[in-house]
Design a protein around this motif. Sequence first.
Motif, PDB file in Angstrom:
ATOM      1  N   THR A  76      -3.523   0.489  -8.518  1.00 59.69           N
ATOM      2  CA  THR A  76      -2.648  -0.349  -7.703  1.00 59.69           C
ATOM      3  C   THR A  76      -2.973  -1.811  -7.990  1.00 59.69           C
ATOM      4  O   THR A  76      -4.143  -2.187  -7.997  1.00 59.69           O
ATOM      5  CB  THR A  76      -2.861  -0.063  -6.201  1.00 59.69           C
ATOM      6  N   THR A  77      -1.929  -2.610  -8.206  1.00 58.82           N
ATOM      7  CA  THR A  77      -2.131  -4.044  -8.423  1.00 58.82           C
ATOM      8  C   THR A  77      -1.765  -4.803  -7.159  1.00 58.82           C
ATOM      9  O   THR A  77      -0.717  -4.558  -6.563  1.00 58.82           O
ATOM     10  CB  THR A  77      -1.297  -4.556  -9.616  1.00 58.82           C
ATOM     11  N   VAL A  78      -2.649  -5.716  -6.771  1.00 52.33           N
ATOM     12  CA  VAL A  78      -2.427  -6.597  -5.631  1.00 52.33           C
ATOM     13  C   VAL A  78      -2.075  -7.960  -6.195  1.00 52.33           C
ATOM     14  O   VAL A  78      -2.842  -8.528  -6.981  1.00 52.33           O
ATOM     15  CB  VAL A  78      -3.699  -6.706  -4.754  1.00 52.33           C
ATOM     16  N   SER A 127       9.995 -17.968   3.415  1.00 54.04           N
ATOM     17  CA  SER A 127      10.244 -18.094   4.852  1.00 54.04           C
ATOM     18  C   SER A 127       9.280 -17.259   5.685  1.00 54.04           C
ATOM     19  O   SER A 127       9.207 -17.434   6.904  1.00 54.04           O
ATOM     20  CB  SER A 127      11.683 -17.709   5.180  1.00 54.04           C
ATOM     21  N   VAL A 128       8.545 -16.374   5.037  1.00 50.46           N
ATOM     22  CA  VAL A 128       7.579 -15.535   5.758  1.00 50.46           C
ATOM     23  C   VAL A 128       6.197 -15.649   5.106  1.00 50.46           C
ATOM     24  O   VAL A 128       5.473 -14.667   4.987  1.00 50.46           O
ATOM     25  CB  VAL A 128       8.047 -14.061   5.865  1.00 50.46           C
ATOM     26  N   SER A 129       5.847 -16.850   4.689  1.00 50.68           N
ATOM     27  CA  SER A 129       4.554 -17.103   4.036  1.00 50.68           C
ATOM     28  C   SER A 129       3.411 -16.883   5.011  1.00 50.68           C
ATOM     29  O   SER A 129       3.596 -17.045   6.215  1.00 50.68           O
ATOM     30  CB  SER A 129       4.502 -18.549   3.555  1.00 50.68           C
ATOM     31  N   PRO A 130       2.227 -16.537   4.489  1.00 51.43           N
ATOM     32  CA  PRO A 130       1.925 -16.208   3.100  1.00 51.43           C
ATOM     33  C   PRO A 130       2.406 -14.799   2.756  1.00 51.43           C
ATOM     34  O   PRO A 130       2.618 -13.961   3.634  1.00 51.43           O
ATOM     35  CB  PRO A 130       0.407 -16.301   3.029  1.00 51.43           C
ATOM     36  N   SER A 131       2.577 -14.556   1.457  1.00 55.47           N
ATOM     37  CA  SER A 131       3.087 -13.257   1.043  1.00 55.47           C
ATOM     38  C   SER A 131       2.177 -12.614   0.004  1.00 55.47           C
ATOM     39  O   SER A 131       1.391 -13.289  -0.666  1.00 55.47           O
ATOM     40  CB  SER A 131       4.511 -13.387   0.506  1.00 55.47           C
ATOM     41  N   MET A 132       2.326 -11.302  -0.106  1.00 55.29           N
ATOM     42  CA  MET A 132       1.556 -10.545  -1.097  1.00 55.29           C
ATOM     43  C   MET A 132       2.395  -9.342  -1.504  1.00 55.29           C
ATOM     44  O   MET A 132       3.346  -8.962  -0.817  1.00 55.29           O
ATOM     45  CB  MET A 132       0.210 -10.099  -0.533  1.00 55.29           C
ATOM     46  N   GLN A 133       2.027  -8.787  -2.631  1.00 56.46           N
ATOM     47  CA  GLN A 133       2.642  -7.545  -3.098  1.00 56.46           C
ATOM     48  C   GLN A 133       1.516  -6.588  -3.416  1.00 56.46           C
ATOM     49  O   GLN A 133       0.571  -6.942  -4.133  1.00 56.46           O
ATOM     50  CB  GLN A 133       3.492  -7.802  -4.342  1.00 56.46           C
ATOM     51  N   ILE A 134       1.596  -5.394  -2.877  1.00 54.55           N
ATOM     52  CA  ILE A 134       0.606  -4.357  -3.154  1.00 54.55           C
ATOM     53  C   ILE A 134       1.369  -3.184  -3.741  1.00 54.55           C
ATOM     54  O   ILE A 134       2.212  -2.589  -3.055  1.00 54.55           O
ATOM     55  CB  ILE A 134      -0.178  -3.964  -1.890  1.00 54.55           C
ATOM     56  N   GLY A 135       1.101  -2.907  -5.008  1.00 55.51           N
ATOM     57  CA  GLY A 135       1.915  -1.925  -5.714  1.00 55.51           C
ATOM     58  C   GLY A 135       3.324  -2.464  -5.811  1.00 55.51           C
ATOM     59  O   GLY A 135       3.544  -3.583  -6.248  1.00 55.51           O
ATOM     60  N   VAL A 150      -3.134  -1.901   4.819  1.00 60.27           N
ATOM     61  CA  VAL A 150      -2.422  -1.365   3.664  1.00 60.27           C
ATOM     62  C   VAL A 150      -3.417  -0.749   2.669  1.00 60.27           C
ATOM     63  O   VAL A 150      -3.205   0.354   2.161  1.00 60.27           O
ATOM     64  CB  VAL A 150      -1.555  -2.442   2.985  1.00 60.27           C
ATOM     65  N   ILE A 151      -4.498  -1.456   2.394  1.00 56.10           N
ATOM     66  CA  ILE A 151      -5.506  -0.968   1.449  1.00 56.10           C
ATOM     67  C   ILE A 151      -6.174   0.312   1.981  1.00 56.10           C
ATOM     68  O   ILE A 151      -6.394   1.258   1.218  1.00 56.10           O
ATOM     69  CB  ILE A 151      -6.564  -2.057   1.161  1.00 56.10           C
ATOM     70  N   ASN A 152      -6.470   0.331   3.265  1.00 53.81           N
ATOM     71  CA  ASN A 152      -7.072   1.545   3.842  1.00 53.81           C
ATOM     72  C   ASN A 152      -6.134   2.731   3.718  1.00 53.81           C
ATOM     73  O   ASN A 152      -6.571   3.853   3.434  1.00 53.81           O
ATOM     74  CB  ASN A 152      -7.487   1.300   5.295  1.00 53.81           C
ATOM     75  N   ALA A 153      -4.833   2.501   3.906  1.00 55.83           N
ATOM     76  CA  ALA A 153      -3.850   3.580   3.755  1.00 55.83           C
ATOM     77  C   ALA A 153      -3.761   4.022   2.294  1.00 55.83           C
ATOM     78  O   ALA A 153      -3.668   5.221   2.023  1.00 55.83           O
ATOM     79  CB  ALA A 153      -2.486   3.119   4.253  1.00 55.83           C
ATOM     80  N   GLU A 154      -3.819   3.065   1.362  1.00 59.25           N
ATOM     81  CA  GLU A 154      -3.806   3.390  -0.082  1.00 59.25           C
ATOM     82  C   GLU A 154      -5.026   4.248  -0.432  1.00 59.25           C
ATOM     83  O   GLU A 154      -4.910   5.234  -1.151  1.00 59.25           O
ATOM     84  CB  GLU A 154      -3.844   2.118  -0.938  1.00 59.25           C
TER      85      GLU A 154
END
Length: 158
Positions: A76-78, A127-135, A150-154
């Motif tokens: 998975t890439t973060v 408009s919803v900063s900060p943002s990230m993408q996981i997978g 999210v990471i714990n669920a992954e």
Amino acid sequence: MRESGAIDTIVQDIIASLKDLPGALLPILHGIQDKLGYIPAETVPAIAKALNLSRAEVHGVISFYHYFRETPPGKTTVHLCRAESCQAKGAKALEAHVKNKLGIDYHETTADGAFSLEPVYCLGLCSVSPSMQIGEELYGHASAELFDSVINAEEASA
């Protein structure tokens, strides 16, 4: 992990299909990374030979563009947004938390191969900063708590 012969075949097919394009180096590198997840060092001589370039020229392009990876990515890439809007809304604190939690820096992969960490300079979620993408999933209003959940669920689903 693919064996060397399979990688050679994939790379040769990509080179053959794209080498006659104007400025073929970038499309070839993108094609290889899209197919393999990274650009193995052992593919550089074949790319250079096909395009009549030096290996140094090919490596220079790979190392110049942060998008290209020279090592296999994690499962998975973060991606953490580093654009101005996200920086203004706390991305530095999120970055510090993510790096500490994963134990890696940008362009690195965890020892277990589960996660890679990459910077990105806009995810289009200003408009919803900060943002990230996981997978493949995008997250706005990203926080340390959201990242952890999210990471714990992954990890639980692995």
